[in-house]
Scaffold this motif. Structure first.
Motif, short mmCIF file in Angstrom:
data_model
loop_
_atom_site.label_atom_id
_atom_site.label_comp_id
_atom_site.label_asym_id
_atom_site.label_seq_id
_atom_site.Cartn_x
_atom_site.Cartn_y
_atom_site.Cartn_z
N TYR A 123 -6.18 3.83 2.96
CA TYR A 123 -4.77 4.08 2.71
C TYR A 123 -4.05 4.04 4.05
O TYR A 123 -4.64 4.38 5.08
N LYS A 131 -2.23 2.89 -1.03
CA LYS A 131 -3.58 2.35 -0.95
C LYS A 131 -3.53 0.87 -0.55
O LYS A 131 -2.71 0.11 -1.06
N VAL A 188 -0.19 -3.03 0.23
CA VAL A 188 -0.29 -1.63 -0.19
C VAL A 188 0.41 -1.48 -1.54
O VAL A 188 1.32 -2.24 -1.87
N LYS A 201 -0.41 5.42 5.74
CA LYS A 201 0.71 6.29 5.37
C LYS A 201 1.48 6.79 6.58
O LYS A 201 1.01 6.71 7.71
#
Length: 124
Positions: free
Chosen positions: A73, A87, A103, A75
């Motif tokens: 992931y 993800k 993503v 972020k």
């Protein structure tokens, strides 16, 4: 691309981002800093990556119980505030100036606070 993309979750998320004055910065948060090409094999759990916007994005790994391998992931602090974990669902797609990793959610830098998605009118 098909016209269906506009009505997808991605289209809705981008629509919601127009409510954020710093939308350009958020879009630039989806590209690594110039000269920094990162292929999927180089991603390390908990690593910070400098983005074009100047912000840092963190790689997070979560063990997939079906494969016993890590899912990756990518972020920002705004994802934590909005309980969204983007993800990486496809990676290492060749582009003219590097590679693309897909993503499934928008990466949100730290300055983005909680967004009330329930009260945004997506029908406009």
């Amino acid at each position: 691309w098909s016209s269906d993309v506009c009505s997808s979750d991605l289209g809705q998320m981008l629509e919601a981002l127009t409510a954020v004055p710093e939308a350009e910065t958020i879009l630039n948060y989806h590209a690594t800093a110039p000269g920094n090409v990162v292929v999927a094999e180089d991603l390390k759990c908990s690593e910070l990556i400098e983005m074009t916007s100047g912000g840092l994005s963190r790689t997070q790994c979560i063990k997939n119980p079906d494969t016993d391998l890590d899912d990756f992931y990518q972020k920002g602090g705004g994802n934590r505030k909005n309980d969204m974990l983007p993800k990486i669902i496809d990676s290492n797609i060749e582009a003219c100036n590097g590679v693309i990793h897909v993503v499934d959610k928008v990466m949100l830098p730290n300055f983005v606070g909680a967004i009330d998605f329930d009260n945004i009118d997506f029908s406009k």
